[in-house]
Design an enzyme around this catalytic site. Sequence first.
Site, mmCIF file in Angstrom:
data_model
loop_
_atom_site.group_PDB
_atom_site.id
_atom_site.type_symbol
_atom_site.label_atom_id
_atom_site.label_comp_id
_atom_site.label_asym_id
_atom_site.label_seq_id
_atom_site.Cartn_x
_atom_site.Cartn_y
_atom_site.Cartn_z
ATOM 1 C CE LYS A 59 -48.140 36.258 2.205
ATOM 2 N NZ LYS A 59 -48.790 36.839 1.028
ATOM 3 N N GLY B 56 -48.080 26.412 -1.488
ATOM 4 C CA GLY B 56 -47.488 27.244 -2.525
ATOM 5 C C GLY B 56 -46.420 26.470 -3.258
ATOM 6 C CB SER B 57 -43.755 27.626 -5.467
ATOM 7 O OG SER B 57 -43.166 28.589 -4.615
ATOM 8 C CB THR B 58 -41.269 22.923 -4.608
ATOM 9 O OG1 THR B 58 -42.402 22.043 -4.752
ATOM 10 C CG2 THR B 58 -40.119 22.141 -4.016
ATOM 11 C CG LEU B 59 -37.978 28.929 -5.052
ATOM 12 C CD1 LEU B 59 -36.670 28.212 -5.376
ATOM 13 C CD2 LEU B 59 -38.222 30.062 -6.061
ATOM 14 C CB VAL B 60 -42.208 29.934 -1.436
ATOM 15 C CG1 VAL B 60 -42.574 30.637 -0.137
ATOM 16 C CG2 VAL B 60 -41.961 30.978 -2.526
ATOM 17 N N GLY B 61 -41.619 26.895 -0.300
ATOM 18 C CA GLY B 61 -41.721 25.894 0.770
ATOM 19 C C GLY B 61 -40.367 25.618 1.418
ATOM 20 C CD GLU C 150 -50.998 19.644 1.159
ATOM 21 O OE1 GLU C 150 -50.601 19.197 0.058
ATOM 22 O OE2 GLU C 150 -51.551 18.944 2.020
ATOM 23 C CB CYS D 199 -51.132 21.863 -6.214
ATOM 24 S SG CYS D 199 -52.646 21.373 -5.409
ATOM 25 C CD GLU E 164 -46.632 23.479 -9.713
ATOM 26 O OE1 GLU E 164 -45.893 24.200 -9.032
ATOM 27 O OE2 GLU E 164 -47.654 22.934 -9.258
HETATM 28 P P1 NAP Z 1 -45.833 30.933 -4.014
HETATM 29 O O1 NAP Z 1 -45.184 31.968 -4.845
HETATM 30 O O2 NAP Z 1 -44.997 29.898 -3.379
HETATM 31 O O3 NAP Z 1 -46.654 31.731 -2.921
HETATM 32 C C1 NAP Z 1 -47.477 31.119 -1.962
HETATM 33 C C2 NAP Z 1 -47.625 32.035 -0.772
HETATM 34 O O4 NAP Z 1 -46.351 32.213 -0.144
HETATM 35 C C3 NAP Z 1 -48.108 33.447 -1.125
HETATM 36 O O5 NAP Z 1 -48.936 33.936 -0.099
HETATM 37 C C4 NAP Z 1 -46.803 34.206 -1.196
HETATM 38 O O6 NAP Z 1 -46.952 35.586 -1.052
HETATM 39 C C5 NAP Z 1 -46.053 33.595 -0.042
HETATM 40 N N1 NAP Z 1 -44.598 33.804 -0.096
HETATM 41 C C6 NAP Z 1 -43.820 34.141 -1.151
HETATM 42 N N2 NAP Z 1 -42.528 34.255 -0.777
HETATM 43 C C7 NAP Z 1 -42.478 33.984 0.552
HETATM 44 C C8 NAP Z 1 -41.438 33.933 1.528
HETATM 45 N N3 NAP Z 1 -40.154 34.183 1.208
HETATM 46 N N4 NAP Z 1 -41.755 33.598 2.796
HETATM 47 C C9 NAP Z 1 -43.023 33.329 3.148
HETATM 48 N N5 NAP Z 1 -44.064 33.378 2.278
HETATM 49 C C10 NAP Z 1 -43.796 33.702 0.995
HETATM 50 O O7 NAP Z 1 -46.937 30.146 -4.809
HETATM 51 P P2 NAP Z 1 -48.002 30.738 -5.826
HETATM 52 O O8 NAP Z 1 -47.283 31.070 -7.070
HETATM 53 O O9 NAP Z 1 -48.829 31.781 -5.182
HETATM 54 O O10 NAP Z 1 -48.942 29.439 -6.027
HETATM 55 C C11 NAP Z 1 -48.633 28.442 -6.916
HETATM 56 C C12 NAP Z 1 -47.977 27.260 -6.240
HETATM 57 O O11 NAP Z 1 -48.801 26.758 -5.199
HETATM 58 C C13 NAP Z 1 -47.780 26.118 -7.180
HETATM 59 O O12 NAP Z 1 -46.482 25.588 -7.011
HETATM 60 C C14 NAP Z 1 -48.817 25.110 -6.753
HETATM 61 O O13 NAP Z 1 -48.522 23.782 -7.057
HETATM 62 C C15 NAP Z 1 -48.904 25.341 -5.304
HETATM 63 N N6 NAP Z 1 -50.176 24.858 -4.776
HETATM 64 C C16 NAP Z 1 -50.165 23.723 -4.034
HETATM 65 C C17 NAP Z 1 -51.352 23.208 -3.536
HETATM 66 C C18 NAP Z 1 -51.353 21.931 -2.729
HETATM 67 O O14 NAP Z 1 -52.317 21.670 -2.045
HETATM 68 N N7 NAP Z 1 -50.298 21.114 -2.764
HETATM 69 C C19 NAP Z 1 -52.559 23.886 -3.786
HETATM 70 C C20 NAP Z 1 -52.537 25.041 -4.555
HETATM 71 C C21 NAP Z 1 -51.322 25.519 -5.035
HETATM 72 P P3 NAP Z 1 -47.041 36.486 -2.402
HETATM 73 O O15 NAP Z 1 -48.385 36.254 -2.956
HETATM 74 O O16 NAP Z 1 -46.848 37.861 -1.925
HETATM 75 O O17 NAP Z 1 -45.951 36.026 -3.313
#
Ligand code: NAP
Length: 504
Positions: free
Chosen positions: A195, A248-253, A271, A305, A402
């Site tokens: 997804k 994605g974010s630590t919160l959603v992780g 990640e 990230c 962040e």
């Molecule tokens: P995000 O809000 O956590 O979303 C990431 C993914 O998770 C999206 O596909 C999102 O869908 C989905 N999601 C949201 N809520 C969910 C839930 N309750 N259950 C399952 N999946 C859910 O992150 P973002 O704002 O898109 O990206 C930014 C974050 O990604 C930053 O914290 C960044 O540090 C991190 N990141 C980490 C790396 C790494 O390799 N460590 C690389 C790139 C980015 P939606 O799009 O519909 O919300």
Amino acid sequence: MAPPTFEFDFQTTGGNFTGKVAFSAGLFINNEFVESVEGSTVELVNPTDGKPLGHVSAATDKDIDIAVKAAREAFEQRWGTKVPPPERARLIHRLADLVEQHADELAALESLNNGKTVFVSRFVDVQGFVNTLRYYAGWADKIHGKTIEVNDAKFAYTRHEPIGVVGQIIPWSVLGMFAWKIPPALATGNTIVIKPSEWTPLTAIRVAALAKEAGFPKGVLNVVTGLGSVAGAAISSHMDIDKVAFTGSTLVGRHILKSAAASNLKKVTLELGGKSPSIIFDDADLDKAVSWAAFGIVFNHGQTCSAGSRVYVHEKIYDEFLLKFTEKLKSLKVGNPFAPDTFQGPQASETQFKRIMGYIESGKKDGATLHLGGSQHGTEGFFIEPTIFTDVKPDMKIMREEIFGPVVVVAKFSNDEEAVRLANDTLYGLAAGIFTKDISRAIDVSNKLKSGTVWINEFNKVEVTLPFGGYKQSGIGRELGEYALQNYTEVKAVHINLSATPPI
Ligand code: NAP
Ligand code: MG
């Protein structure tokens, strides 16, 4: 009803060819683009002007069920150990060739959808995807267990088997994240339900069509666009998904880990976010350190990230560094991601734009000094001026959280010990940078940093062959390199009894 279609015009990165592309923007399940069961769609927005871009299908839990069934059947019948490893390698190589042939189109589509400059899309994201596909195609026929000596009464060996159906959830730097997720999962013989972000699904949909063209059997790669709270949540809580890999974010992780625990205890790799420090020592090559520190924060508009969002500078060179760093950030052009001289395009979405502006406000309110930028750039779209804060206290939000935008804090330190302490003063541990000409100091400090990556005299340079991942709350597991194979294999120990004596 048919799923929505998406149409767009593009120019090659050389600017000498224009193309028109129209494609189905449905859910890609079993090698077909289909409408979602409930007919739901999401509207996309162009981050450069804030105007609507078109629609794609949005999956609900019913669609995720269908996709998981397709992936399960493919795993049992057509993929995994049913396929000779060289055949998996051949298909992954074929996909790499097709992505390369469509590089300009994919780069343009990525930039249109998420606002990164077309140069970065083409030469970092698309090229990175091609490289990663080829790298893991090379691993597909080199995955093996060991024979392990026990004693004369036993012969034993291990097998590294594919895990099964893998769910993957990625943020909005799509091709870059596709590159880290799909190739190792396919090379090790898993099937995928992935997804992308609701904001930026377009290149994922195009890559799905290329995977079909490459000849992947149906059900091996399924791309389900839609909302995180619906489609993402359905993946992480699904009883027949064996593993979920999330970026994605630590919160959603945290949510993902909880849903995995509450459902079938699927394996999880994460990640997550970061608040990565750069440490500039007083013996550093100052101009180079300025350049890398600037690249560290504004590459991809701060939406990495590993963004170098905390810069610690030795007090002896602080003033000179700040002057040069400010000049450097001022010199980088913000604007249309398709213009060849643009360094920084818009943030990927209005939500992100508002979040970042909220952090800038909090920095001002908390009493930090806004040294550069701090405002929207221009009047339309989601552009933000490169922003520097100084006089930031360790407990301020802009030092701790962040921001995921072009916002950096610059602070002073007076000795190595203090630099290490400040750098480690964070919940995160994804990456760090050290700038010095003294190799002993560089190694000593790098050993003391709690961080999955340490760059010495560079920043934000990821290599496909090297592992990437986080200490502390930046994640669980490592992507890229040989290490990523562990994310997608189960190890089975087989014991063969050679003894003629029964146990009782
Ligand atoms: P995000 O809000 O956590 O979303 C990431 C993914 O998770 C999206 O596909 C999102 O869908 C989905 N999601 C949201 N809520 C969910 C839930 N309750 N259950 C399952 N999946 C859910 O992150 P973002 O704002 O898109 O990206 C930014 C974050 O990604 C930053 O914290 C960044 O540090 C991190 N990141 C980490 C790396 C790494 O390799 N460590 C690389 C790139 C980015 P939606 O799009 O519909 O919300
Ligand atoms: Mg989100």
